[in-house]
Write a protein that holds these residues in place. Structure first.
Motif, PDB file in Angstrom:
ATOM      1  N   LYS A 143      -7.936  10.856  -5.363  1.00  0.00           N
ATOM      2  CA  LYS A 143      -7.110   9.934  -4.597  1.00  0.00           C
ATOM      3  C   LYS A 143      -5.698   9.902  -5.161  1.00  0.00           C
ATOM      4  O   LYS A 143      -5.473  10.241  -6.319  1.00  0.00           O
ATOM      5  CB  LYS A 143      -7.721   8.522  -4.640  1.00  0.00           C
ATOM      6  N   TYR A 186      -5.143   4.661  -7.742  1.00  0.00           N
ATOM      7  CA  TYR A 186      -6.387   4.065  -8.236  1.00  0.00           C
ATOM      8  C   TYR A 186      -6.098   2.693  -8.820  1.00  0.00           C
ATOM      9  O   TYR A 186      -5.063   2.476  -9.459  1.00  0.00           O
ATOM     10  CB  TYR A 186      -7.007   4.916  -9.347  1.00  0.00           C
ATOM     11  N   GLU A 224     -11.494   1.060 -10.071  1.00  0.00           N
ATOM     12  CA  GLU A 224     -11.896   2.379  -9.585  1.00  0.00           C
ATOM     13  C   GLU A 224     -11.936   3.410 -10.711  1.00  0.00           C
ATOM     14  O   GLU A 224     -12.843   4.247 -10.763  1.00  0.00           O
ATOM     15  CB  GLU A 224     -10.942   2.843  -8.483  1.00  0.00           C
TER      16      GLU A 224
END
Length: 217
Positions: free
Chosen positions: A123, A126, A130
């Protein structure tokens, strides 16, 4: 087979399956070795991480083509331009004593196959929650690969490493933002567990190509 631990992405917690055929351009490895490792992963639920196999991108190890074969069948081997190879989890292939065949341009004796734990989906940003969940999943998967009793002798990972695709990164630098503080990082950025516990959010100007464990001695 040998085990090797490095401090940056590609070969993290990697098991090297060395190729001993000195001059051949085609390398054949028993599917069973891949299956046994995938079985350890499939026995439990790891929503955030996976096991990836790849061939290092060196002049002697450029993949030309690949296949999975049994005595009666032949299937194509799927791989990416980064030379990650996708191995199916199939008990029948193990029963049929399948072979994974990789055809390389170069000297096959200098090639190897790396096994790496990495995030299923990288991703661009974060939260701390996470990041901690990702490191916890990586630790659980690595414990499963080690097996009893070796997991009690393995040190927990020290954080995460973010790797960026050089072909997308023309300036060779990526902007990093941690809690509104900006900086620039290169192709690989190690984020220690200590830093993870101190931050609230992290983001990058470019989505990482690979997120893998950070391991130090």
């Amino acid at each position: 087979m040998r085990n090797r631990t490095l401090l940056n992405g590609f070969m993290f917690i990697s098991t090297m399956l060395m190729i001993n055929n000195s001059f051949a351009e085609t390398v054949s490895l028993e599917y069973k070795g891949f299956y046994d490792r995938l079985k350890q992963v499939n026995k439990q639920n790891f929503p955030l991480v996976e096991l990836a196999f790849s061939v290092p991108m060196t002049p002697d190890c450029m993949i030309k083509s690949g296949s999975i074969t049994t005595e009666k069948e032949q299937y194509p081997l799927t791989y990416t331009k980064q030379q990650r190879i996708f191995i199916p989890y199939d008990a029948q292939l193990k029963s049929d004593r399948a072979l994974v065949n990789i055809h390389v341009i170069g000297d096959a004796s200098k090639c190897a196959i790396a096994m790496q734990v990495r995030a299923k989906e990288a991703k661009q940003s974060y939260t701390q929650t996470e990041l901690l969940a990702l490191t916890a999943d990586m630790n659980r998967l690595l414990d499963g690969l080690q097996g009893f009793p070796m997991k009690y002798f393995r040190n927990p990972i020290n954080g995460l490493t973010f790797e960026f695709d050089k072909m997308q990164n023309d300036n060779e630098k990526v902007k990093l933002v941690i809690d509104n503080v900006e900086s620039m990082v290169s192709e690989t950025y190690p984020l220690t567990l200590e830093k993870i516990n101190q931050l609230q959010q992290i983001s990058f100007s470019q989505k990482p190509d690979i997120v893998s464990p950070l391991v130090t001695k």
